[in-house]
Design an enzyme around this catalytic site. Structure first.
Site, short mmCIF file in Angstrom:
data_model
loop_
_atom_site.label_atom_id
_atom_site.label_comp_id
_atom_site.label_asym_id
_atom_site.label_seq_id
_atom_site.Cartn_x
_atom_site.Cartn_y
_atom_site.Cartn_z
CG HIS A 94 23.24 -64.09 -14.48
ND1 HIS A 94 23.64 -62.86 -14.95
CD2 HIS A 94 21.99 -63.91 -13.96
CE1 HIS A 94 22.68 -61.97 -14.73
NE2 HIS A 94 21.68 -62.58 -14.14
CG HIS A 137 17.40 -64.77 -14.98
ND1 HIS A 137 16.94 -63.72 -15.72
CD2 HIS A 137 18.29 -64.24 -14.09
CE1 HIS A 137 17.53 -62.60 -15.32
NE2 HIS A 137 18.35 -62.89 -14.31
CD GLU A 138 19.81 -66.15 -11.17
OE1 GLU A 138 21.00 -65.80 -11.33
OE2 GLU A 138 18.89 -65.35 -10.95
CD GLU A 176 19.32 -59.42 -15.55
OE1 GLU A 176 18.18 -59.92 -15.47
OE2 GLU A 176 20.25 -59.73 -14.76
#
Length: 498
Positions: free
Chosen positions: A261, A257-258, A296
């Protein structure tokens, strides 16, 4: 010699990057005792940033660009400066400083409150944060709900009535899919909760982040209570994860997830570095992502559409099993994929399955809106939270650490940011639907373990533009609406409704 707009915005970006670095340190390295003085340091720099934006010479430099025949991208930068000047002129400097100071002291209080599950430790800080948010909303002005100016900071143009309509449509669409998923036998998942040494998790997560394209020469992976990504320009983009020795998916999907980003920040056009299109001048944040919702979308796209796909694990499961041979020796690749995609209502948003995740978000947004308009008292947040978890997911919350204290956002004053998680989910589905229809080489690359086609597609559509194009403009370019959940519901139906 008077400075150009480029020079002035570059210096502003330098100040805000320094704030990012201090925030990274506060959440990763700083001893607990440094919280109060760190709050003053950040508040000072935020105040300097505001003064730089409101400097009349900044305004003159922006006007000069707008009166010239400068390229469109430079004119947009000047317009962003003018919009930021209007925004900050409405907010008293003392209010900005109080918010910055409060975010650091509240962060330290939240960490202790979360650890102990004692909401009373955080309650006075949350009250101050809500009071400051109301004060800011009134200073900015609004025609509808006082939540509107809060949401607009994170997702420009978002308003409460629009978000409520979007959430209602999504909730109505999710419920029957959720019922269908619950009607099927749950897959085996016991192996996810075995003993997984942290060192092994860290090694595998570093491997998977790099495999997905995260550049360790321009980044690093550290540990934090709440995972996050933060950028000090595209050449220094840092991510964090957390490690549960008895639940493997937390670290893997937190890292993916990170990394999503981070790839967005790393993928910005180098020409945008230190400029207006890599600087949120309203939120006073050095970031190239055009909005929190678009940001996101990139993390959820990588985490769910890629990271939870059977094709992804066909390439990487062997490496994971080699890392944990005893824990996964009796687990097939198919069993692992089924387990990480199971629908199982839980208490924690960041560990929620795809189908129930947005119910967690809607709960938080409803509470935020009620806090800001005064229909919910801060003291009643735990009760409201627990009631919503009971109604939406049929779960009893054992303590506030697992309930209303689980997220770091309120401690940072980020009221208005939670809608962007679901906006991001919807946007990710819209983008992937477009890529599946127009660029089949992206899925073919994922199947082969080659993520270059994905990077190229997202880089062209999203990453390279930084803040020079809005989320709505990017979606309009592929024929999609900014608050249309159709593609997202179709994706959820195809994955979980059958």
């Amino acid at each position: 010699m008077s400075l150009t707009l480029t020079d002035r915005v570059g210096r502003l970006n330098d100040v805000l990057v320094s704030v990012n670095l201090l925030n990274w340190d506060a959440r990763v390295m700083m001893p607990k005792g440094g919280a109060e003085t760190r709050g003053h340091q950040i508040a000072t720099l935020m105040g300097i940033a505001r003064e730089m934006i409101l400097d009349p010479e900044m305004g003159k430099a922006a006007e000069a660009v707008l009166k010239s025949d400068a390229p469109e991208i430079e004119r947009r930068a000047a317009q962003s400066v003018q919009e930021a000047r209007t925004h900050h002129a409405r907010i008293p400097a003392a209010l900005l400083r109080r918010q910055a100071e409060q975010s650091i002291t509240a962060g330290a209080a939240w960490t202790e409150a979360r650890r102990t599950g004692d909401f009373a430790l955080f309650q006075p800080h949350l009250q101050s944060i809500v009071d400051l948010a109301r004060e800011k909303a009134e200073a900015l002005g609004h025609d509808g709900h006082p939540y509107d100016p809060m949401a607009d900071v994170f997702e420009p143009g978002a308003i409460a009535v629009q978000l409520t309509r979007f959430f209602d449509q999504l909730r109505d669409g999710i419920r029957p899919i959720l019922d269908a998923a619950f009607a099927r036998p749950a897959p085996r998942s016991d192996f996810l909760f075995r003993d997984y040494p942290v060192a092994g998790q860290q090694a595998f997560c570093a491997y998977i982040a790099e495999a997905l394209g995260y550049d360790m020469d321009r980044g690093r992976l550290d540990t934090a209570v709440h995972p996050f990504e933060i950028s000090m320009t595209r050449n220094d983009v840092r991510i964090t994860s957390r490690w549960n020795p008895n639940y493997l998916p937390m670290s893997i999907f937190g890292t993916i997830h990170e990394a999503g980003h981070a790839l967005y920040e790393m993928g910005a056009d180098p020409a945008l570095t230190r400029g207006a299109h890599a600087t949120d001048m309203i939120g006073l944040y050095a970031v190239a992502g055009t909005s929190f919702g678009m940001h996101e979308s990139q993390s959820r796209l990588l985490e769910n559409h890629i990271g939870r796909s059977p094709a992804f694990w066909a390439v990487h499961y062997g490496r994971l099993r080699d890392t944990f041979p005893e824990q996964l020796g009796d687990v097939s690749e198919e069993e692992f994929v089924a387990a990480i995609n199971r629908v199982s209502p839980g208490l924690t948003r960041v560990e929620a399955d795809e189908l129930t995740y947005d119910l967690h978000v809607m709960l938080r947004v409803k509470i935020e809106m009620a806090l800001v308009d005064g229909s919910l008292k801060v003291a009643d947040v735990p009760e409201a939270w627990n009631a919503a978890m009971r109604e939406d997911l049929g779960l009893e919350v054992p303590d506030n650490g697992a309930g209303c204290l689980q997220d770091v956002h309120w401690s940072h004053g980020y009221i208005g940011s939670f809608p962007t998680y679901t906006v991001g989910n919807s946007t990710a589905a819209q983008i992937m639907a477009h890529l599946d229809a127009t660029q089949p080489e992206v899925r073919a690359g994922v199947t082969a373990g080659d993520y270059a086609p994905l990077h190229a597609a997202l880089g062209d559509l999203v990453w390279q533009h930084g803040r020079s194009r809005s989320r709505a403009e990017i979606l309009a370019g592929i024929g999609a609406g900014a608050y249309d959940p159709t593609a997202y519901l179709a994706y959820l139906e195809a994955k979980f409704g059958r």
